[in-house]
Motif scaffolding. Structure first.
Motif: not given
Lengths: 162, 117
Positions: A93-95, A126, A131, B88, B101-103, B106-107
């Protein structure tokens, strides 16, 4: 100017180490090459030159090396075990985590160090947030994620670069 | 003694490179593969370089090997970061087992997690 001098000295050291001789022709060529590159790129050095002379920072840098190697070894064994295990135990997952480091160079090193630790890969920085692609998301709480991912790195990097 | 250490280091390096290659083949998506390709292969190559250094000692070859290891350690994370970020943004799908998938969230984009068939 101080930046260019620091860049020149670093370039000359790398040149001498690479050629591994103190013959005057080699050293003269090194001086010429380092002077040209320092003139062209020295201004981009992302550090204040005064920080390079501070022995406390060097002490923390040297203390950081064994910590980094230990974390790096742990990371490798972790990923190697996943590669070899039949089910691979993946839960990727991406945190998003927050960093308290201020300078750009410290953040670059934090991102690099995180990439080298167990199953984490920095995908984007960012503002104050990183991320991170994590091979096994072990927690839902952002605070706890940040603590697990950053480990001891932020403590050292704040003392080395900030 | 030192020669034995050099051999151990070389073999560890070779084993880690092999595991990295295996991970590249086994892991399901580009991001997980990047994990294997960065970690195992970096340590593997550094191990091989350290082995060369131990074998030859402080000579032109040994020092070059050490400097190579240092450059690899600094540059490999940067390049893998650039590749992962590029994929990504280009919308390469994440594996279907991905939990969050926070990325992309957020986008504000559409989810790029692969759907279960």
């Amino acid at each position: 100017m101080a930046k260019r001098i620091a860049y020149f000295i670093a370039g000359l050291i790398v040149w001498v180490l690479l050629s591994w001789t103190l013959h005057y022709q080699e050293v003269l060529a090194g001086v010429a090459v380092s002077a040209i590159t320092a003139g062209m790129f020295g201004g981009y050095l992302p550090l204040k030159a005064g920080k390079l002379l501070n022995p406390v920072r060097w002490f923390w840098l040297i203390a950081y090396i064994p910590v980094f190697i230990w974390q790096c070894l742990k990371a490798n064994i972790d990923v190697a075990l996943r590669v070899l295990s039949p089910g691979m135990n993946l839960k990727p997952g991406i945190v998003k985590i927050k960093t308290n480091l201020k300078s750009d160079i410290a953040r670059v090193f934090l991102a690099n160090s995180i990439t080298m630790t167990p199953g984490t890969l920095t995908v984007e920085i960012k503002d104050d947030y990183l991320y991170i692609h994590w091979i096994e998301v072990r927690s839902d709480d952002p605070e706890e994620c940040a603590r697990m991912i950053k480990g001891p790195f932020e403590f050292f990097l704040a003392r080395i670069f900030d | 003694m030192i020669s034995a250490l050099a051999l151990i280091s070389l073999w560890l390096g070779v084993i880690f490179v092999l595991l990295g290659a295996l991970g590249l083949a086994r892991f399901p998506d580009i991001y997980n593969r990047m994990q294997a390709a960065t970690k195992c292969v970096t340590l593997g190559v550094c191990g091989i370089m350290l082995g060369v250094f131990l074998k030859t000692g402080f000579s032109a070859l040994g020092i070059k090997a050490l400097i190579c290891a240092l450059f690899i350690l600094v540059t490999v994370p940067v390049s893998s970061h650039a590749l992962a970020r590029g994929s990504l943004i280009a919308g390469v799908k994440l594996w279907k087992g991905t939990v969050k998938d926070k990325f992309t969230e957020d986008r504000g984009g559409k989810s790029i997690i692969e759907e279960e068939k």
